[in-house]
Design a protein around this motif. Structure first.
Motif, PDB file in Angstrom:
ATOM      1  N   UNK A 217      50.384  48.783  27.880  1.00 61.50           N
ATOM      2  CA  UNK A 217      50.781  47.910  29.235  1.00 61.50           C
ATOM      3  C   UNK A 217      49.827  48.317  30.215  1.00 61.50           C
ATOM      4  N   UNK A 218      49.674  47.225  31.137  1.00 59.47           N
ATOM      5  CA  UNK A 218      48.623  47.232  32.278  1.00 59.47           C
ATOM      6  C   UNK A 218      49.332  47.145  33.488  1.00 59.47           C
ATOM      7  N   UNK A 219      49.151  47.963  34.491  1.00 62.40           N
ATOM      8  CA  UNK A 219      49.718  47.909  35.594  1.00 62.40           C
ATOM      9  C   UNK A 219      48.540  47.586  36.663  1.00 62.40           C
ATOM     10  N   UNK A 220      48.805  46.511  37.495  1.00 62.48           N
ATOM     11  CA  UNK A 220      47.750  46.384  38.450  1.00 62.48           C
ATOM     12  C   UNK A 220      48.215  46.569  39.759  1.00 62.48           C
ATOM     13  N   UNK A 221      47.459  47.390  40.496  1.00 65.00           N
ATOM     14  CA  UNK A 221      47.878  48.080  41.585  1.00 65.00           C
ATOM     15  C   UNK A 221      47.372  47.356  42.841  1.00 65.00           C
ATOM     16  N   UNK A 222      48.263  46.562  43.590  1.00 64.59           N
ATOM     17  CA  UNK A 222      47.704  45.789  44.915  1.00 64.59           C
ATOM     18  C   UNK A 222      47.454  46.600  46.061  1.00 64.59           C
ATOM     19  N   UNK A 223      45.934  46.718  46.500  1.00 55.83           N
ATOM     20  CA  UNK A 223      45.829  47.531  47.649  1.00 55.83           C
ATOM     21  C   UNK A 223      45.273  46.517  48.907  1.00 55.83           C
ATOM     22  N   UNK A 224      44.787  45.498  48.692  1.00 54.55           N
ATOM     23  CA  UNK A 224      44.627  44.744  49.863  1.00 54.55           C
ATOM     24  C   UNK A 224      44.432  43.156  49.292  1.00 54.55           C
ATOM     25  N   UNK A 225      45.172  42.376  49.819  1.00 56.75           N
ATOM     26  CA  UNK A 225      44.980  40.886  49.566  1.00 56.75           C
ATOM     27  C   UNK A 225      45.373  40.098  51.165  1.00 56.75           C
TER      28      UNK A 225
END
Length: 311
Positions: A217-225
């Protein structure tokens, strides 16, 4: 009223209190089993050991005081296990930490080495990476936000030209963030001031994931958008990757059940900054987009918490 009736009523009252205590402890145990899947193999034995200890201590020390002790122990245990989850996952930041080891965190090179190690490992894990949006709306892998760019892109010779350009726009390098740089500038910078290590874009990283033989599984953690362009690009990239993995492994099973093939991770406060405050029209809009794309959105650390809940 006779003394015998008073005694019987008192017994019924205390039996009811004991029953409520037991139900409360059972609910707490079930909560641990539900919300700490990483520690599930040991959770049951620890929970029921805690219940048994409470029953034994309660008989000698008093039910109320023993219940307080049990809850203190319970909260300490939950906190320690929850805070260990990111560190216990060997795929954290694509399987590397920092900028001074043989491979740099959040890079394709780190991904390659991690997947190679996982071929001989049976430990459950997932790949986690951090993303930020550049000035011109591209998504790149990079962790630090508040601490700036000095740690990842130290001001040495290989990075001097870009640093001069950024500072020429009135942004001191000590305060600069990924959102202050264009994609071209980020790609020309060297992580850790090395000659080859660069911050990859999200689509390049996911494309490399597809080429490797794994079912992680791949988890993409949002830091800044900071723009709708970046938000839509993120969701589109995750949706395309998920479909590709389903097509590649039609009978396959992702390594981390709560995430599926891919998911979005965020601390609730950061998710609110990027996608709107909880309950707002902006938040509802983006929750619908995530749900339509069938992309799970989970809280960092406490993965059972769905950030699109009640949308």
């Amino acid at each position: 009223m006779e003394i015998g009736d008073c005694i019987r009523r008192a017994r019924r009252f205390y039996l009811l209190r004991i029953l409520l205590f037991l139900l409360h402890v059972l609910a707490s145990a079930l909560l641990v089993l539900r919300t700490l899947p990483v520690c599930r193999t040991k959770a049951a034995s620890r929970c029921w050991a805690g219940v048994a200890a409470w029953l034994v201590i309660g008989g000698a020390w008093g039910w109320w005081r023993s219940l307080s002790l049990l809850y203190a122990t319970f909260l300490t245990w939950v906190g320690s296990n929850v805070m260990k989850q990111a560190q216990d996952n060997p795929g954290h930041r694509a399987g590397a930490e920092g900028y001074h080891e043989k491979v740099v965190e959040n890079t394709v090179e780190a991904l390659d080495q991690f997947c190679q190690r996982q071929r001989t490992s049976k430990a459950p894990c997932y790949i986690e990476v951090d993303i930020q949006e550049t000035k011109d709306g591209a998504l790149v892998l990079y962790h630090d936000v508040e601490s700036g760019l000095n740690r990842g892109f130290p001001p040495r010779d290989v990075n001097r030209d870009v640093i001069r350009e950024v500072e020429g726009r009135g942004v001191p390098w000590s305060r600069a963030r990924i959102r202050d740089l264009t994609l071209e500038e980020v790609l020309s910078m060297k992580l850790g001031a090395r000659s080859t290590a660069t911050a990859p874009t999200l689509d390049v990283f996911l494309d490399r994931c597809l080429r490797l033989d794994h079912q992680l599984s791949i988890a993409v953690e949002v830091k800044d958008l900071h723009s709708d362009k970046g938000r839509y690009a993120l969701i589109q990239n995750l949706a395309i990757y998920k479909k590709a993995m389903i097509d590649k492994y039609p009978q396959g099973k992702p390594s981390y059940e709560q995430f599926g093939w891919t998911c979005l991770l965020a601390f609730p406060s950061i998710f609110a900054k990027c996608f709107g405050e909880f309950g707002s029209s902006k938040w509802q809009k983006w929750c619908r987009v995530f749900n339509e794309a069938d992309i799970p959105v989970r809280s960092c650390v406490f993965h059972a918490l769905d950030l699109t809940l009640f949308s």
